[in-house]
Design a protein around this motif. Structure first.
Motif, PDB file in Angstrom:
ATOM      1  N   VAL A 253       0.861  -1.184   0.000  1.00  0.00           N
ATOM      2  CA  VAL A 253       0.000   0.000   0.000  1.00  0.00           C
ATOM      3  C   VAL A 253       0.897   1.232   0.000  1.00  0.00           C
ATOM      4  N   GLU A 254       0.584   2.163  -0.875  1.00  0.00           N
ATOM      5  CA  GLU A 254       1.435   3.347  -0.998  1.00  0.00           C
ATOM      6  C   GLU A 254       1.525   4.121   0.315  1.00  0.00           C
ATOM      7  N   ASP A 255       2.579   4.891   0.414  1.00  0.00           N
ATOM      8  CA  ASP A 255       2.828   5.781   1.557  1.00  0.00           C
ATOM      9  C   ASP A 255       3.236   5.064   2.834  1.00  0.00           C
ATOM     10  N   LEU A 256       3.699   3.809   2.730  1.00  0.00           N
ATOM     11  CA  LEU A 256       4.176   3.125   3.937  1.00  0.00           C
ATOM     12  C   LEU A 256       5.376   3.841   4.548  1.00  0.00           C
ATOM     13  N   GLU A 257       6.190   4.482   3.709  1.00  0.00           N
ATOM     14  CA  GLU A 257       7.398   5.142   4.216  1.00  0.00           C
ATOM     15  C   GLU A 257       7.064   6.298   5.167  1.00  0.00           C
ATOM     16  N   LYS A 258       5.853   6.820   5.074  1.00  0.00           N
ATOM     17  CA  LYS A 258       5.478   7.936   5.950  1.00  0.00           C
ATOM     18  C   LYS A 258       5.333   7.492   7.403  1.00  0.00           C
ATOM     19  N   ILE A 259       5.225   6.183   7.619  1.00  0.00           N
ATOM     20  CA  ILE A 259       5.066   5.667   8.976  1.00  0.00           C
ATOM     21  C   ILE A 259       6.328   5.909   9.800  1.00  0.00           C
ATOM     22  N   HIS A 260       7.473   5.899   9.138  1.00  0.00           N
ATOM     23  CA  HIS A 260       8.743   6.012   9.864  1.00  0.00           C
ATOM     24  C   HIS A 260       9.624   7.082   9.222  1.00  0.00           C
ATOM     25  N   GLN A 261       9.119   8.296   9.119  1.00  0.00           N
ATOM     26  CA  GLN A 261       9.840   9.374   8.445  1.00  0.00           C
ATOM     27  C   GLN A 261      11.177   9.686   9.095  1.00  0.00           C
ATOM     28  N   ASN A 262      11.285   9.519  10.402  1.00  0.00           N
ATOM     29  CA  ASN A 262      12.528   9.858  11.093  1.00  0.00           C
ATOM     30  C   ASN A 262      13.576   8.758  11.013  1.00  0.00           C
ATOM     31  N   ARG A 263      13.205   7.595  10.532  1.00  0.00           N
ATOM     32  CA  ARG A 263      14.155   6.502  10.352  1.00  0.00           C
ATOM     33  C   ARG A 263      14.043   6.049   8.907  1.00  0.00           C
ATOM     34  N   ILE A 264      15.097   6.225   8.154  1.00  0.00           N
ATOM     35  CA  ILE A 264      15.039   5.980   6.713  1.00  0.00           C
ATOM     36  C   ILE A 264      15.042   4.483   6.405  1.00  0.00           C
ATOM     37  N   ILE A 265      13.873   3.986   6.011  1.00  0.00           N
ATOM     38  CA  ILE A 265      13.737   2.617   5.529  1.00  0.00           C
ATOM     39  C   ILE A 265      12.903   2.694   4.254  1.00  0.00           C
TER      40      ILE A 265
END
Length: 282
Positions: A253-265
Protein backbone atom coordinates in the motif's frame (compact mmCIF):
# COMPACT_ATOMS: atom_id res chain seq x y z
CA UNK A 1 3.53 -5.58 -13.05
CA UNK A 2 3.75 -2.87 -10.41
CA UNK A 3 1.64 -3.72 -7.37
CA UNK A 4 1.59 -0.48 -5.43
CA UNK A 5 -2.03 0.06 -4.38
CA UNK A 6 -3.73 3.17 -3.14
CA UNK A 7 -5.35 2.91 0.27
CA UNK A 8 -8.74 3.39 -1.43
CA UNK A 9 -8.22 0.43 -3.78
CA UNK A 10 -6.89 -1.75 -0.98
CA UNK A 11 -9.84 -0.93 1.30
CA UNK A 12 -12.26 -1.69 -1.53
CA UNK A 13 -10.54 -5.03 -2.14
CA UNK A 14 -10.82 -5.97 1.54
CA UNK A 15 -14.50 -5.03 1.62
CA UNK A 16 -15.12 -7.39 -1.31
CA UNK A 17 -12.97 -10.12 0.23
CA UNK A 18 -14.88 -10.17 3.53
CA UNK A 19 -18.14 -10.90 1.68
CA UNK A 20 -16.79 -14.05 -0.01
CA UNK A 21 -16.61 -17.64 1.30
CA UNK A 22 -13.18 -19.06 2.14
CA UNK A 23 -12.62 -21.04 -1.05
CA UNK A 24 -12.19 -19.83 -4.65
CA UNK A 25 -12.01 -16.19 -3.59
CA UNK A 26 -9.07 -15.29 -5.82
CA UNK A 27 -11.01 -16.16 -8.97
CA UNK A 28 -13.82 -13.79 -7.97
CA UNK A 29 -11.44 -11.01 -6.98
CA UNK A 30 -9.61 -11.29 -10.32
CA UNK A 31 -12.82 -10.26 -12.08
CA UNK A 32 -13.41 -7.36 -9.69
CA UNK A 33 -9.79 -6.12 -9.69
CA UNK A 34 -8.24 -7.11 -13.06
CA UNK A 35 -5.47 -4.55 -12.62
CA UNK A 36 -4.00 -6.47 -9.67
CA UNK A 37 -1.81 -9.50 -10.37
CA UNK A 38 -2.97 -12.98 -9.37
CA UNK A 39 0.06 -13.49 -7.12
CA UNK A 40 -0.70 -10.27 -5.24
CA UNK A 41 -4.34 -11.23 -4.81
CA UNK A 42 -3.35 -14.66 -3.48
CA UNK A 43 -0.99 -13.04 -1.00
CA UNK A 44 -3.58 -10.53 0.25
CA UNK A 45 -6.23 -13.24 0.62
CA UNK A 46 -3.84 -15.46 2.58
CA UNK A 47 -2.77 -12.67 4.94
CA UNK A 48 -6.31 -11.52 5.64
CA UNK A 49 -7.46 -15.08 6.20
CA UNK A 50 -4.74 -15.61 8.81
CA UNK A 51 -5.68 -12.39 10.59
CA UNK A 52 -9.34 -13.31 10.54
CA UNK A 53 -8.63 -16.74 11.97
CA UNK A 54 -6.45 -15.32 14.75
CA UNK A 55 -9.36 -13.14 15.76
CA UNK A 56 -12.16 -15.72 15.55
CA UNK A 57 -10.46 -19.11 15.98
CA UNK A 58 -11.15 -19.26 19.71
CA UNK A 59 -14.85 -18.52 19.27
CA UNK A 60 -15.20 -21.12 16.51
CA UNK A 61 -13.42 -23.91 18.35
CA UNK A 62 -15.07 -24.08 21.73
CA UNK A 63 -15.66 -27.60 23.04
CA UNK A 64 -19.40 -27.28 22.39
CA UNK A 65 -18.88 -26.09 18.81
CA UNK A 66 -16.35 -28.82 18.02
CA UNK A 67 -18.66 -31.48 19.48
CA UNK A 68 -21.50 -30.25 17.27
CA UNK A 69 -19.27 -30.23 14.18
CA UNK A 70 -17.93 -33.71 14.95
CA UNK A 71 -21.43 -35.12 15.38
CA UNK A 72 -22.52 -33.51 12.13
CA UNK A 73 -19.51 -35.01 10.36
CA UNK A 74 -20.22 -38.46 11.83
CA UNK A 75 -23.87 -38.28 10.79
CA UNK A 76 -22.90 -37.25 7.27
CA UNK A 77 -20.65 -40.30 7.02
CA UNK A 78 -23.48 -42.54 8.22
CA UNK A 79 -25.74 -41.00 5.58
CA UNK A 80 -23.12 -41.80 2.91
CA UNK A 81 -22.88 -38.20 1.75
CA UNK A 82 -20.49 -37.54 -1.10
CA UNK A 83 -16.85 -36.68 -0.27
CA UNK A 84 -16.10 -33.11 0.71
CA UNK A 85 -18.11 -33.17 3.93
CA UNK A 86 -15.51 -31.21 5.91
CA UNK A 87 -15.05 -28.73 3.06
CA UNK A 88 -18.77 -27.97 3.05
CA UNK A 89 -18.75 -27.74 6.82
CA UNK A 90 -15.83 -25.33 6.59
CA UNK A 91 -17.85 -22.99 4.38
CA UNK A 92 -20.78 -23.26 6.76
CA UNK A 93 -19.00 -22.44 10.02
CA UNK A 94 -16.39 -19.98 8.69
CA UNK A 95 -13.30 -21.95 9.64
CA UNK A 96 -10.60 -22.70 7.06
CA UNK A 97 -10.54 -26.34 5.86
CA UNK A 98 -7.22 -27.25 7.50
CA UNK A 99 -8.13 -25.70 10.86
CA UNK A 100 -11.50 -27.45 10.79
CA UNK A 101 -9.89 -30.79 9.96
CA UNK A 102 -7.42 -30.31 12.82
CA UNK A 103 -10.28 -29.68 15.26
CA UNK A 104 -12.13 -32.79 14.06
CA UNK A 105 -8.98 -34.89 14.43
CA UNK A 106 -8.48 -33.59 17.98
CA UNK A 107 -12.06 -34.59 18.81
CA UNK A 108 -11.71 -37.98 17.12
CA UNK A 109 -8.63 -38.82 19.22
CA UNK A 110 -10.06 -37.34 22.42
CA UNK A 111 -9.73 -39.69 25.37
CA UNK A 112 -12.56 -40.94 27.56
CA UNK A 113 -11.68 -38.39 30.23
CA UNK A 114 -12.11 -35.62 27.62
CA UNK A 115 -8.38 -34.89 27.52
CA UNK A 116 -7.07 -33.84 24.12
CA UNK A 117 -4.43 -35.77 22.16
CA UNK A 118 -0.91 -34.32 22.13
CA UNK A 119 -0.11 -31.56 19.68
CA UNK A 120 2.70 -33.74 18.32
CA UNK A 121 0.26 -36.52 17.45
CA UNK A 122 -2.19 -34.15 15.77
CA UNK A 123 0.61 -32.44 13.78
CA UNK A 124 1.94 -35.83 12.69
CA UNK A 125 -1.49 -36.90 11.48
CA UNK A 126 -1.95 -33.63 9.62
CA UNK A 127 1.37 -34.12 7.85
CA UNK A 128 0.62 -37.74 6.98
CA UNK A 129 -3.12 -38.38 6.76
CA UNK A 130 -2.47 -42.06 5.97
CA UNK A 131 -1.74 -42.53 9.68
CA UNK A 132 -5.30 -41.53 10.70
CA UNK A 133 -7.09 -44.67 11.90
CA UNK A 134 -10.42 -43.75 10.31
CA UNK A 135 -10.50 -44.07 6.51
CA UNK A 136 -13.22 -41.46 5.95
CA UNK A 137 -11.61 -38.91 8.26
CA UNK A 138 -8.23 -39.50 6.61
CA UNK A 139 -9.62 -38.82 3.13
CA UNK A 140 -11.67 -35.82 4.26
CA UNK A 141 -8.61 -34.33 5.97
CA UNK A 142 -6.55 -34.90 2.84
CA UNK A 143 -9.11 -32.98 0.77
CA UNK A 144 -9.06 -30.12 3.28
CA UNK A 145 -5.28 -29.82 3.09
CA UNK A 146 -5.38 -29.73 -0.70
CA UNK A 147 -8.00 -26.99 -0.72
CA UNK A 148 -6.49 -24.77 2.00
CA UNK A 149 -3.96 -22.21 0.73
CA UNK A 150 -3.56 -20.49 4.09
CA UNK A 151 -3.17 -23.21 6.75
CA UNK A 152 -1.83 -26.73 7.09
CA UNK A 153 1.52 -28.40 6.28
CA UNK A 154 1.14 -28.01 2.50
CA UNK A 155 0.39 -24.30 2.76
CA UNK A 156 3.23 -23.79 5.26
CA UNK A 157 5.76 -25.63 3.09
CA UNK A 158 4.69 -23.58 0.06
CA UNK A 159 5.05 -20.34 2.00
CA UNK A 160 8.55 -21.22 3.21
CA UNK A 161 9.58 -22.28 -0.29
CA UNK A 162 8.39 -19.01 -1.83
CA UNK A 163 10.15 -16.99 0.86
CA UNK A 164 13.44 -18.77 0.19
CA UNK A 165 12.96 -18.44 -3.57
CA UNK A 166 12.76 -14.66 -3.34
CA UNK A 167 15.75 -14.46 -1.00
CA UNK A 168 17.77 -16.33 -3.63
CA UNK A 169 16.36 -14.05 -6.32
CA UNK A 170 17.53 -11.00 -4.36
CA UNK A 171 21.04 -12.43 -4.04
CA UNK A 172 21.22 -13.26 -7.75
CA UNK A 173 20.07 -9.79 -8.76
CA UNK A 174 22.63 -8.15 -6.46
CA UNK A 175 25.39 -10.34 -7.90
CA UNK A 176 24.29 -9.40 -11.41
CA UNK A 177 24.57 -5.72 -10.42
CA UNK A 178 28.03 -6.47 -8.97
CA UNK A 179 26.97 -5.40 -5.48
CA UNK A 180 29.06 -6.99 -2.74
CA UNK A 181 27.07 -8.28 0.25
CA UNK A 182 26.85 -10.67 3.18
CA UNK A 183 23.71 -12.75 3.53
CA UNK A 184 21.93 -13.88 6.69
CA UNK A 185 24.04 -17.01 7.22
CA UNK A 186 27.27 -15.01 6.96
CA UNK A 187 26.06 -12.49 9.54
CA UNK A 188 25.03 -15.16 12.04
CA UNK A 189 28.45 -16.77 11.73
CA UNK A 190 29.85 -13.39 12.77
CA UNK A 191 27.73 -13.48 15.94
CA UNK A 192 24.79 -11.24 14.99
CA UNK A 193 21.44 -12.36 16.39
CA UNK A 194 18.87 -10.30 14.49
CA UNK A 195 20.04 -9.99 10.91
CA UNK A 196 18.58 -8.65 7.64
CA UNK A 197 18.56 -10.95 4.62
CA UNK A 198 21.37 -8.93 3.07
CA UNK A 199 24.00 -6.58 4.56
CA UNK A 200 25.77 -4.58 1.87
CA UNK A 201 29.55 -4.54 2.25
CA UNK A 202 29.65 -1.33 0.24
CA UNK A 203 26.54 0.87 0.61
CA UNK A 204 24.47 1.88 -2.42
CA UNK A 205 22.43 5.00 -3.11
CA UNK A 206 18.80 4.65 -4.16
CA UNK A 207 16.93 7.81 -5.14
CA UNK A 208 19.51 9.86 -3.28
CA UNK A 209 19.36 7.77 -0.10
CA UNK A 210 22.23 5.63 1.17
CA UNK A 211 21.23 2.02 1.87
CA UNK A 212 23.20 -0.41 4.03
CA UNK A 213 20.94 -3.48 4.17
CA UNK A 214 18.01 -5.12 2.39
CA UNK A 215 15.19 -7.25 3.76
CA UNK A 216 13.20 -9.55 1.44
CA UNK A 217 9.50 -10.14 2.14
CA UNK A 218 7.66 -12.52 -0.19
CA UNK A 219 4.28 -11.04 0.72
CA UNK A 220 2.11 -7.93 0.37
CA UNK A 221 2.93 -4.98 2.59
CA UNK A 222 0.01 -3.20 4.23
CA UNK A 223 0.18 -0.92 7.25
CA UNK A 224 -0.51 -3.65 9.82
CA UNK A 225 2.11 -6.00 8.39
CA UNK A 226 4.67 -3.21 7.99
CA UNK A 227 4.23 -1.88 11.52
CA UNK A 228 4.70 -5.42 12.83
CA UNK A 229 7.94 -5.88 10.91
CA UNK A 230 9.17 -2.45 12.01
CA UNK A 231 8.70 -3.41 15.64
CA UNK A 232 10.04 -6.97 15.41
CA UNK A 233 12.83 -6.59 12.85
CA UNK A 234 13.36 -3.46 10.79
CA UNK A 235 14.01 -0.94 13.56
CA UNK A 236 16.65 -3.21 15.09
CA UNK A 237 18.38 -3.38 11.69
CA UNK A 238 18.20 0.41 11.43
CA UNK A 239 19.67 0.84 14.92
CA UNK A 240 22.56 -1.49 14.12
CA UNK A 241 23.32 -0.81 10.46
CA UNK A 242 21.61 2.47 9.56
CA UNK A 243 19.19 3.14 6.67
CA UNK A 244 17.93 0.17 4.69
CA UNK A 245 15.45 -1.16 2.17
CA UNK A 246 12.57 -3.62 2.55
CA UNK A 247 11.22 -5.27 -0.60
CA UNK A 248 7.61 -6.46 -0.58
CA UNK A 249 7.78 -8.61 -3.71
CA UNK A 250 3.99 -8.90 -4.06
CA UNK A 251 3.39 -5.18 -3.70
CA UNK A 252 2.35 -2.80 -0.94
CA UNK A 253 0.00 0.00 0.00
CA UNK A 254 1.44 3.35 -1.00
CA UNK A 255 2.83 5.78 1.56
CA UNK A 256 4.18 3.12 3.94
CA UNK A 257 7.40 5.14 4.22
CA UNK A 258 5.48 7.94 5.95
CA UNK A 259 5.07 5.67 8.98
CA UNK A 260 8.74 6.01 9.86
CA UNK A 261 9.84 9.37 8.44
CA UNK A 262 12.53 9.86 11.09
CA UNK A 263 14.15 6.50 10.35
CA UNK A 264 15.04 5.98 6.71
CA UNK A 265 13.74 2.62 5.53
CA UNK A 266 12.82 2.61 1.85
CA UNK A 267 9.93 0.43 0.64
CA UNK A 268 9.88 -1.09 -2.87
CA UNK A 269 8.27 -4.00 -4.71
CA UNK A 270 11.47 -4.99 -6.53
CA UNK A 271 15.19 -4.37 -6.38
CA UNK A 272 15.65 -0.86 -7.83
CA UNK A 273 17.54 -0.66 -11.12
CA UNK A 274 18.87 2.84 -10.38
CA UNK A 275 21.26 1.82 -7.60
CA UNK A 276 24.50 3.75 -7.48
CA UNK A 277 27.51 2.13 -5.79
CA UNK A 278 29.11 4.43 -3.25
CA UNK A 279 32.55 3.52 -4.60
CA UNK A 280 31.46 4.95 -7.95
CA UNK A 281 30.67 8.25 -6.25
CA UNK A 282 33.98 8.30 -4.40
Amino acid sequence: MACILSQTTYSSLLDSLYKLPFRNRVQTLRKLFPQISVDTLKCIVAQECQRRMRGSHGKLTTSETIEAMYNKFANSILMSEEPGILLRLSDEVGLTPALLARSIIERHYQKDDKSKPTKLLVSTLMKNTALIDDRDLAFETYLCLLEDDEYGPIAEATKQSIGYEYEIRLRMELEKCKVSFLHEEHLRMKGYDKTPDVKLEIPVAIDGQVINWIESKALFGDEEAHRGYLKDQLYSYWNRFGPGLVIYWFGYVEDLEKIHQNRIILVRDALPTNMILMEQIL
